[in-house]
Scaffold this motif. Structure first.
Motif, PDB file in Angstrom:
ATOM      1  N   LEU A  46      11.912  56.700   6.676  1.00  0.00           N
ATOM      2  CA  LEU A  46      12.923  57.936   6.208  1.00  0.00           C
ATOM      3  C   LEU A  46      13.782  57.456   5.289  1.00  0.00           C
ATOM      4  CD1 LEU A  46      12.541  58.102   9.688  1.00  0.00           C
ATOM      5  CD2 LEU A  46      13.197  60.383   9.250  1.00  0.00           C
ATOM      6  N   PHE A  47      13.827  58.427   4.242  1.00  0.00           N
ATOM      7  CA  PHE A  47      14.693  58.309   3.085  1.00  0.00           C
ATOM      8  C   PHE A  47      15.399  59.619   2.624  1.00  0.00           C
ATOM      9  CE2 PHE A  47      10.788  58.804   1.196  1.00  0.00           C
ATOM     10  CZ  PHE A  47      10.742  59.549   0.184  1.00  0.00           C
ATOM     11  N   GLY A  48      16.475  59.734   1.796  1.00  0.00           N
ATOM     12  CA  GLY A  48      16.749  60.895   0.819  1.00  0.00           C
ATOM     13  C   GLY A  48      18.275  61.278   0.936  1.00  0.00           C
ATOM     14  N   THR A  49      18.687  62.133   0.384  1.00  0.00           N
ATOM     15  CA  THR A  49      19.834  62.472   0.024  1.00  0.00           C
ATOM     16  C   THR A  49      20.565  63.248   1.551  1.00  0.00           C
ATOM     17  OG1 THR A  49      19.230  64.554  -0.835  1.00  0.00           O
ATOM     18  CG2 THR A  49      19.890  62.773  -2.231  1.00  0.00           C
ATOM     19  N   GLY A  50      19.517  63.598   2.248  1.00  0.00           N
ATOM     20  CA  GLY A  50      20.105  64.386   3.631  1.00  0.00           C
ATOM     21  C   GLY A  50      20.350  63.380   4.765  1.00  0.00           C
ATOM     22  N   ARG A  88       4.154  68.266   2.415  1.00  0.00           N
ATOM     23  CA  ARG A  88       4.707  69.697   2.555  1.00  0.00           C
ATOM     24  C   ARG A  88       6.048  69.672   3.086  1.00  0.00           C
ATOM     25  NH1 ARG A  88       3.949  75.012   4.395  1.00  0.00           N
ATOM     26  NH2 ARG A  88       3.262  76.450   2.447  1.00  0.00           N
ATOM     27  N   PRO A  89       7.202  70.134   2.311  1.00  0.00           N
ATOM     28  CA  PRO A  89       8.581  70.316   2.932  1.00  0.00           C
ATOM     29  C   PRO A  89       8.618  71.342   4.118  1.00  0.00           C
ATOM     30  CG  PRO A  89       8.420  71.547   0.865  1.00  0.00           C
ATOM     31  CD  PRO A  89       7.272  70.959   1.231  1.00  0.00           C
ATOM     32  N   LEU A  90       9.389  71.055   5.135  1.00  0.00           N
ATOM     33  CA  LEU A  90      10.116  71.987   6.230  1.00  0.00           C
ATOM     34  C   LEU A  90      11.533  72.188   6.059  1.00  0.00           C
ATOM     35  CD1 LEU A  90       8.135  70.042   9.326  1.00  0.00           C
ATOM     36  CD2 LEU A  90       7.407  72.596   8.461  1.00  0.00           C
ATOM     37  N   PRO A  91      11.847  73.328   6.335  1.00  0.00           N
ATOM     38  CA  PRO A  91      13.280  73.617   6.199  1.00  0.00           C
ATOM     39  C   PRO A  91      13.864  72.937   7.531  1.00  0.00           C
ATOM     40  CG  PRO A  91      12.040  75.686   7.164  1.00  0.00           C
ATOM     41  CD  PRO A  91      11.249  74.637   6.446  1.00  0.00           C
ATOM     42  N   ILE A  92      15.156  72.278   7.426  1.00  0.00           N
ATOM     43  CA  ILE A  92      15.656  71.530   8.446  1.00  0.00           C
ATOM     44  C   ILE A  92      15.788  72.240   9.807  1.00  0.00           C
ATOM     45  CG2 ILE A  92      18.010  72.388   7.951  1.00  0.00           C
ATOM     46  CD1 ILE A  92      16.964  68.934   9.119  1.00  0.00           C
ATOM     47  N   ALA A  93      15.836  73.699   9.758  1.00  0.00           N
ATOM     48  CA  ALA A  93      16.011  74.513  11.042  1.00  0.00           C
ATOM     49  C   ALA A  93      14.602  74.174  11.755  1.00  0.00           C
ATOM     50  CB  ALA A  93      16.257  75.970  10.601  1.00  0.00           C
ATOM     51  N   LYS A  94      13.420  74.417  11.201  1.00  0.00           N
ATOM     52  CA  LYS A  94      12.402  74.180  11.769  1.00  0.00           C
ATOM     53  C   LYS A  94      12.146  72.941  12.183  1.00  0.00           C
ATOM     54  CE  LYS A  94       8.183  75.385  13.606  1.00  0.00           C
ATOM     55  NZ  LYS A  94       8.032  76.343  14.565  1.00  0.00           N
ATOM     56  N   ALA A  95      12.537  71.970  11.440  1.00  0.00           N
ATOM     57  CA  ALA A  95      12.370  70.532  11.763  1.00  0.00           C
ATOM     58  C   ALA A  95      13.021  69.841  13.000  1.00  0.00           C
ATOM     59  CB  ALA A  95      12.577  69.579  10.581  1.00  0.00           C
ATOM     60  N   SER A 144       1.506  70.452   9.623  1.00  0.00           N
ATOM     61  CA  SER A 144       1.537  69.465  10.680  1.00  0.00           C
ATOM     62  C   SER A 144       0.607  68.061   9.955  1.00  0.00           C
ATOM     63  CB  SER A 144       0.579  69.808  11.841  1.00  0.00           C
ATOM     64  OG  SER A 144       1.177  70.877  12.457  1.00  0.00           O
ATOM     65  N   ILE A 145       1.520  67.458   9.000  1.00  0.00           N
ATOM     66  CA  ILE A 145       0.840  66.118   8.287  1.00  0.00           C
ATOM     67  C   ILE A 145       0.267  65.177   9.052  1.00  0.00           C
ATOM     68  CG2 ILE A 145       1.433  64.266   6.638  1.00  0.00           C
ATOM     69  CD1 ILE A 145       1.493  67.382   5.342  1.00  0.00           C
ATOM     70  N   LYS A 146      -0.853  64.802   8.912  1.00  0.00           N
ATOM     71  CA  LYS A 146      -1.398  63.702   9.859  1.00  0.00           C
ATOM     72  C   LYS A 146      -1.071  62.314   8.958  1.00  0.00           C
ATOM     73  CE  LYS A 146      -5.845  65.222   9.281  1.00  0.00           C
ATOM     74  NZ  LYS A 146      -7.365  65.572   9.823  1.00  0.00           N
ATOM     75  N   TRP A 147      -1.229  61.272   9.785  1.00  0.00           N
ATOM     76  CA  TRP A 147      -0.896  59.934   9.353  1.00  0.00           C
ATOM     77  C   TRP A 147       0.120  59.793   8.591  1.00  0.00           C
ATOM     78  CZ3 TRP A 147      -5.615  62.365   6.771  1.00  0.00           C
ATOM     79  CH2 TRP A 147      -6.739  62.590   7.512  1.00  0.00           C
ATOM     80  N   VAL A 148       1.421  60.302   9.167  1.00  0.00           N
ATOM     81  CA  VAL A 148       2.505  60.484   8.591  1.00  0.00           C
ATOM     82  C   VAL A 148       3.251  59.067   8.372  1.00  0.00           C
ATOM     83  CG1 VAL A 148       3.982  60.853  10.890  1.00  0.00           C
ATOM     84  CG2 VAL A 148       4.683  61.642   8.356  1.00  0.00           C
ATOM     85  N   GLY A 149       3.640  58.774   7.329  1.00  0.00           N
ATOM     86  CA  GLY A 149       4.346  57.428   6.741  1.00  0.00           C
ATOM     87  C   GLY A 149       5.709  57.805   6.080  1.00  0.00           C
ATOM     88  N   PRO A 150       5.805  57.924   4.930  1.00  0.00           N
ATOM     89  CA  PRO A 150       7.102  58.539   4.200  1.00  0.00           C
ATOM     90  C   PRO A 150       7.570  59.648   4.680  1.00  0.00           C
ATOM     91  CG  PRO A 150       5.356  57.428   2.704  1.00  0.00           C
ATOM     92  CD  PRO A 150       4.757  57.915   3.964  1.00  0.00           C
ATOM     93  N   MET A 151       8.898  59.908   4.734  1.00  0.00           N
ATOM     94  CA  MET A 151       9.466  61.321   5.250  1.00  0.00           C
ATOM     95  C   MET A 151      10.644  61.200   4.391  1.00  0.00           C
ATOM     96  SD  MET A 151      10.300  62.900   8.796  1.00  0.00           S
ATOM     97  CE  MET A 151       8.563  62.850   9.394  1.00  0.00           C
ATOM     98  N   GLU A 152      10.795  62.170   3.239  1.00  0.00           N
ATOM     99  CA  GLU A 152      12.062  62.600   2.550  1.00  0.00           C
ATOM    100  C   GLU A 152      12.874  63.664   3.316  1.00  0.00           C
ATOM    101  OE1 GLU A 152      13.544  63.597  -1.970  1.00  0.00           O
ATOM    102  OE2 GLU A 152      11.648  63.738  -1.528  1.00  0.00           O
ATOM    103  N   VAL A 153      14.190  63.249   3.444  1.00  0.00           N
ATOM    104  CA  VAL A 153      14.971  64.074   4.025  1.00  0.00           C
ATOM    105  C   VAL A 153      16.290  64.436   2.967  1.00  0.00           C
ATOM    106  CG1 VAL A 153      16.684  64.446   5.720  1.00  0.00           C
ATOM    107  CG2 VAL A 153      14.745  63.011   6.136  1.00  0.00           C
ATOM    108  N   SER A 154      16.278  65.801   2.539  1.00  0.00           N
ATOM    109  CA  SER A 154      16.791  66.175   1.345  1.00  0.00           C
ATOM    110  C   SER A 154      18.128  67.077   1.461  1.00  0.00           C
ATOM    111  CB  SER A 154      15.829  66.665   0.198  1.00  0.00           C
ATOM    112  OG  SER A 154      16.635  66.958  -0.938  1.00  0.00           O
ATOM    113  N   GLU A 187       5.061  62.985   4.596  1.00  0.00           N
ATOM    114  CA  GLU A 187       3.798  62.607   3.687  1.00  0.00           C
ATOM    115  C   GLU A 187       2.890  61.816   4.400  1.00  0.00           C
ATOM    116  OE1 GLU A 187       3.490  59.534  -0.028  1.00  0.00           O
ATOM    117  OE2 GLU A 187       5.188  60.975  -0.070  1.00  0.00           O
ATOM    118  N   GLY A 188       1.477  62.140   4.177  1.00  0.00           N
ATOM    119  CA  GLY A 188       0.549  61.352   4.756  1.00  0.00           C
ATOM    120  C   GLY A 188      -0.001  60.178   4.200  1.00  0.00           C
ATOM    121  N   LEU A 189      -0.601  59.325   4.935  1.00  0.00           N
ATOM    122  CA  LEU A 189      -0.956  58.156   4.236  1.00  0.00           C
ATOM    123  C   LEU A 189      -2.451  57.918   3.959  1.00  0.00           C
ATOM    124  CD1 LEU A 189       0.946  55.590   6.698  1.00  0.00           C
ATOM    125  CD2 LEU A 189       1.355  55.938   4.283  1.00  0.00           C
ATOM    126  N   ASP A 190      -3.107  59.248   3.834  1.00  0.00           N
ATOM    127  CA  ASP A 190      -4.489  59.115   3.513  1.00  0.00           C
ATOM    128  C   ASP A 190      -4.354  59.179   1.873  1.00  0.00           C
ATOM    129  OD1 ASP A 190      -2.937  61.754   3.585  1.00  0.00           O
ATOM    130  OD2 ASP A 190      -4.685  62.989   3.488  1.00  0.00           O
TER     131      ASP A 190
END
Length: 427
Positions: free
Chosen positions: A125-129, A234-241, A276-286, A216-219
């Motif tokens: 996890l990384f990002g300005t959020g 694909r991004p999700l709004p923070i409320a849903k996340a 519903s991203i598969k093989w999730v690895g990186p995740m940006e929080v913005s 983000e997936g790792l495929d």
């Protein structure tokens, strides 16, 4: 030319984010449904303003052999291969109960199923959020064992490809659309077990300024139209996340199968499958809105009646399907117990009607399913004469939405919700 949301909208979203973080979102004066709608509206504003580049949608990414993208056996009685994907055959659900077993659960791959080492895997996890705004190369990391040590939850959730039912735009409405020609088998319900995304975000240092999260997936990178679009994301709004999203590591009581996201995937109930991203690895929080080809060029509604920059596509449409072979043969004069399932991303199914050629009549709903992500139902029918018959089913969800006779067309063939005409032959 892009634009940012008006300050009052941004301020409202920031305040609501802080309330979620403080656990105050369920208190007096906080409209949870309104908060979710606000997140979707903000995503619509920013995505619609982005310039869309034309993309040639290929049947399979360049350089990918459509015969090798899926690792599990594709038994012809359970699954139907479609390019890099496989859809469930509805006859394979007979006697299987509420959830879809892993061996017949549909597969949606943009490229190929990767081979990942669970011991080396990390959620990054990384990002300005996040506190300190960690960069992509210095993220906050969680291993699989770290996630397993956190409080686990189980969610029975439905996943569905946004293009499920796409072939009926062509076959029933004479409105061909590009992309994978799914019947209705790009859908399934499973029991997912894992940790809430909100729990992990808070541990990673989520701030009240966060507005979007992008898993983000790792495929392998997706290449189409001669362009490399990178990994699926694909991004999700923070409320849903922060609401009901799960980081799942088990499916139907087993470790997550390779084709379904091993070792960890995102499960976003009610939203289109690409979320519903598969093989999730990186995740940006913005702290600012995020974009990807999967929320600007793909998985948006273009065409008649849609905004110039495209319409939003998040909640799945309402559908019904018979657990019956296409062009099935039945016996004249003998009673047939027709079985089927209906579902809607907007909420549980309230009622189902079936037409066997003599008008609509109510189906019997399985009581145990009420309030769940899909609803099983039955209708008894005695074919009165030999020949070809057409069966139809339509559902109404708790919001009052009813399946229409025809689906509203769109350029990429998403969210088909028309009543499907299912042929059978009596003899």
């Amino acid at each position: 030319m892009s634009r940012t949301p008006p300050p009052q909208e941004a301020g409202h979203d920031a305040r609501r984010s802080r309330q979620w973080l403080a656990g105050e979102a369920h208190g007096a004066g906080v409209d949870r449904d309104g908060l979710l709608e606000l997140g979707a509206a903000m995503a619509a504003l920013t995505a619609a303003a982005a310039e869309r580049e034309p993309v040639a949608v290929a049947a399979a990414p360049v350089g990918v052999d459509p015969g090798t993208p899926i690792r599990k056996p594709l038994r012809p009685d359970l699954l139907r291969p479609l390019d890099t994907n496989a859809e469930m055959r509805w006859t394979a659900l007979a006697g299987q109960g509420y959830v879809v077993p892993n061996d017949r659960f549909f597969v949606r791959n943009h490229t190929v199923t990767p081979r990942l080492d669970p011991d080396a895997w990390r959620l990054r996890l990384f990002g300005t959020g996040l506190r300190g705004a960690p960069a992509r190369d210095t993220p906050v990391e969680f291993g699989l064992d770290d996630l397993r040590r956190l409080p686990a939850e189980e969610s029975t959730a439905l996943l569905e490809c946004a293009g499920n039912g796409r072939r009926f735009y062509t076959d029933q409405q004479d409105e061909p659309a590009p992309g994978v020609a799914w019947d209705l088998g790009g859908v399934g319900v499973a029991r997912w077990r894992g940790v809430r995304l909100g729990t992990v975000l808070r541990l990673a240092g989520l701030t009240g300024d966060a507005v979007d999260v992008m898993p983000e997936g790792l495929d392998p990178d997706y290449v189409t139209g001669g362009r490399n679009l990178g990994r699926v994301r694909r991004p999700l709004p923070i409320a849903k996340a922060l609401d009901d999203v799960l980081l799942a590591y088990e499916m139907n009581g087993e470790p997550l199968p390779a084709d379904h996201g091993f070792p960890v995937r995102v499960v976003v109930p009610g939203w289109i499958g690409i979320s519903s991203i598969k093989w999730v690895g990186p995740m940006e929080v913005s702290a600012t809105p995020l974009f990807s080809p999967w929320n600007t060029q793909f998985y948006r509604m273009f065409g008649p009646g849609q905004p110039a920059g495209g319409g939003t596509l998040a909640v799945q449409s309402i559908k019904s399907a018979f657990e019956l072979a296409w062009d099935a043969r039945v016996t004249v004069g003998e009673e047939v117990l027709l079985r089927g399932r209906s579902w809607s991303g907007a909420g549980p199914i309230d009622r189902v009607e079936v037409d066997t050629g003599d008008g609509w009549r109510p189906a019997d709903l399985v009581a145990a399913d009420r309030g769940g992500p899909w609803q099983r139902w039955t209708v008894r029918w005695r074919p009165p004469a030999p020949g070809r018959w057409v069966l139809r089913a339509r559902a109404t969800d708790v919001t009052g939405a009813v399946q229409p006779d025809r689906a509203a067309p769109n350029d990429l063939g998403y969210l088909f919700d028309g009543v499907v005409r299912h042929p059978v032959t009596a003899g």
